[in-house]
Design an enzyme around this catalytic site. Structure first.
Site: not given
Length: 690
Positions: A505, A507, A645, A650
């Site tokens: 994942d 960000e 998050h 995640d």
């Protein structure tokens, strides 16, 4: 006669009698009606039938109905006893086939024979349960023993001063010790905070660090020695890593379980089929090499000269365009060489002979160099010739061939790999020399390599030839490390449960891949249904731009947190190496991959491995659900959400969700990677583009 048999006989007689009475009654009525038709006036006895029927008709019908009802009343219990009861028995017996079902069959009201059959089935089920319990006990005992062996192995490997890596025959990592993990982390050049970003990991390919052909060459050398009867052969080579470090690698074989039986069979010989994998012992010799006064030399290994020539012969003939024969070969000679680089040098020159002279055959020969030919007073040496018959070369052309860089292949040819060597540089590594000669009377030409001989060759050969007994052999662990190796089939045909996954994942500063930047990459690896949290990837990235306040409220990454962190041009190559040879898994993967794609020009990297998206797979499994957001799917599967998050948080949630999706996909007949990708592509979400 038993009571049950008498009841059965009486029942059968009653039913048969009722059926016969009904049949006779209606047969008689039918006959009377027929005989009372035209011409009945000639039969006076029948002229009274209509009156009889008119007078006694209701009574006769009542009798007939009574007989029918009696037969039906007798048939109901019979149906329950002999039709319904066996069906119930069959269904209950089917339930007993379940792996965790323990119960007794019951048939209230069933006939005695069926009750007896049920009792026998219950007895057999009890015996089966007892056997299951015994097997479970044996499995538990064996599991405890295996765990003890694993703990001993882990303790032993942790204490070794060398880096140890155990691999399958095709190079997949099965075990490694802590020192190897730390050493590979240093070799990878990954950012320090990217824990697990090194190239080493369970299920990963060792060829991410070592050239596949280099390892194959070492294995071939070991197999040749096995075929000659050596009990514990090994091969050693020196290689440079993308970060410029020098590694001394010792490769030892791991035997297949059937090796002893094959050796004891008539004329049984160990060969390639007896190997199940190999063990690598690694030492970083960069400082040792730099401190060596003879720093122009390359660390070498002792190897039988005939083995070197056979490896070079196979390499030259690999393309099928050029034949290579072996001429005079002194089988007693042992060379001190880097056999892989020497093999590449010989194959490179042979290819030039084919391409530029149009020849289709060369020859290799090896013998000890006679004393007095420029080497008097020095150590003994060997001369190795690459020979052909036909046109010769000019001296200038031959020197050009010696100085041209050799072609690279495999991992060595990739970006950041070690520099290509020339034939002259390969020979200089050996402290030897090379030149071109012509023999005009024979119309022959050859390149001659003068190479050092290994010391005490006779002793080495004697020891290896004599080392064929069982004494001193290492103990083999009581579990099979190599049974799960299934990496020869195409990925799309591979079962999902067998694949290795990188669940990741990101960000970002915002939602627009064209203008926003990656702030963090987190990933975890999933191998054969096992979540390898200890090999996670977690790295903050300096975005090179401001972070919007509305984004900070979501992911919590502040400018202070990314200050001093590496840029994406450093982090993305580390993650690319971490995810190599795996299937990528993400939630809404197209979003993250679009950010990676935007960095292709800056990094020169492309993520071309297969991708599975838990968003699409959720739509495949549960199309009627209103939401396929990560939180909604996690709640549906009972996955605890922690660190939402954050990239690693995640990724962990996505990995747990994906792991629980696999059995549900199998229930729908989706068992291979190709089937999963095809099913995901048919969903509505697959049509979205970023």
């Amino acid at each position: 006669m038993r009571r049950s048999d008498r009841s059965l006989l009486v029942t059968r007689v009653a039913v048969a009698g009722a059926a016969a009475a009904v049949l006779l009654l209606f047969t008689g009525l039918s006959a009377l009606l027929l005989w009372g038709g035209p011409g009945s006036e000639d039969r006076p006895a029948l002229q009274a039938v209509p009156g009889l029927l008119a007078t006694n008709g209701p009574w006769l019908v009542a009798v007939a109905l009574g007989v029918v009802l009696a037969a039906a009343a007798a048939a109901g219990p019979l149906h329950r006893r002999w039709v319904a009861a066996p069906a119930q028995l069959a269904e209950q017996a089917e339930v007993l086939l379940g792996p965790e079902v323990q119960r007794n069959l019951t048939l209230p009201g069933a006939a005695a024979p069926l009750q007896a059959l049920a009792a026998h089935i219950n007895a057999l089920a009890a015996q089966r349960d007892a056997l299951r319990a015994d097997i479970a006990g044996e499995v538990a005992s064996a599991s405890r023993h295996i765990e003890q062996e694993r703990q001993r192995l882990a303790a032993l490997m942790s204490e070794l001063p060398q880096s140890v890596v155990v691999c399958t025959l095709d190079g997949r990592v099965l075990l490694y010790n802590r020192r190897a993990r730390l050493q590979f982390r240093a070799l990878s050049g990954a950012p320090g905070a990217a824990g697990g970003a090194e190239l080493l990991g369970l299920g990963r390919s060792i060829h991410a660090v070592f050239d596949r052909e280099l390892v194959a060459h070492a294995l071939a050398s070991v197999q040749q020695r096995l075929q000659r009867g050596a009990e514990q052969p090994s091969a050693q080579f020196i290689t440079s890593t993308p970060s410029g470090q020098l590694l001394r690698v010792r490769l030892s074989p791991v035997r297949a379980v059937a090796e002893k039986a094959a050796r004891e069979a008539p004329q049984g010989r160990a060969g390639p089929a007896t190997l199940a994998g190999f063990v690598l012992l690694l030492d970083n010799v960069t400082r040792e090499f730099e401190a060596d006064a003879e720093n122009t030399r390359w660390p070498l290994e002792d190897m039988r000269g005939s083995d070197v020539l056979q490896a070079a012969q196979a390499r030259i003939q690999a393309g099928g365009r050029l034949a290579c024969t072996l001429g005079t070969v002194d089988e007693t000679l042992w060379l001190r060489v880097d056999s892989y680089s020497l093999m590449l040098a010989l194959a490179g020159l042979a290819e030039r002979v084919h391409e530029e002279l149009g020849l289709r055959q060369v020859q290799l020969r090896l013998q000890e160099r006679p004393e007095g030919e420029g080497d008097s007073g020095g150590p003994r040496r060997a001369q190795l010739d690459l020979l052909w018959t036909g046109p010769a070369l000019s001296t200038e052309t031959a020197m050009g061939w010696e100085l041209d860089a050799l072609p690279r292949s495999g991992a060595a040819a990739g970006p950041g790999g070690p520099p290509s060597l020339s034939v002259r540089e390969v020979v200089q590594r050996h402290g030897g020399s090379v030149w071109f000669e012509r023999e005009r009377t024979r119309h022959e030409a050859f390149f001659r390599f003068v190479l050092p001989l290994a010391a005490e060759t006779a002793l080495l050969e004697t020891l290896e030839a004599a080392d064929t007994g069982d004494e001193g052999r290492p103990d083999y662990l009581g579990f099979d490390l190599f049974a799960a190796s299934q990496h020869q089939r195409a990925l799309d045909d591979r079962p999902l449960a067998e694949l290795s996954y990188t669940v990741f994942d990101t960000e970002t500063t915002g939602l627009d891949p064209a203008t926003d930047e990656i702030l963090q990459i987190g990933a975890v690896r999933l191998l054969a249904g096992r979540l390898l949290k200890g090999e996670s990837f977690d790295q903050l990235v300096h975005p090179g731009r401001s972070i919007p306040a509305e984004g900070i409220a979501i992911h919590g990454i502040t400018p202070a947190m990314v200050a001093g962190q590496p840029p994406i041009t450093t982090v993305l190559p580390a993650f690319h190496a971490y995810a190599r040879d795996t299937v990528l898994v993400a939630h809404n993967a197209a979003f993250d991959l679009r950010f990676f794609q935007m960095k292709e020009a800056a990094t020169g990297l492309r993520f071309e491995q297969p991708v599975l998206d838990t968003l699409l797979l959720s739509a495949v499994l549960h199309p009627a659900q209103a939401s396929h957001r990560l939180e909604a799917i996690a709640e549906r599967f009972g996955v605890s959400v922690q660190g939402r998050h954050t990239a690693l948080g995640d990724a962990l949630v996505t990995a747990e969700i994906f792991r629980r999706m696999l059995p549900l996909l199998a229930q729908q007949g989706i068992v291979t990677l190709g089937q999963a990708r095809a099913a995901a592509q048919k969903t509505w979400y697959a049509q979205l583009r970023y």
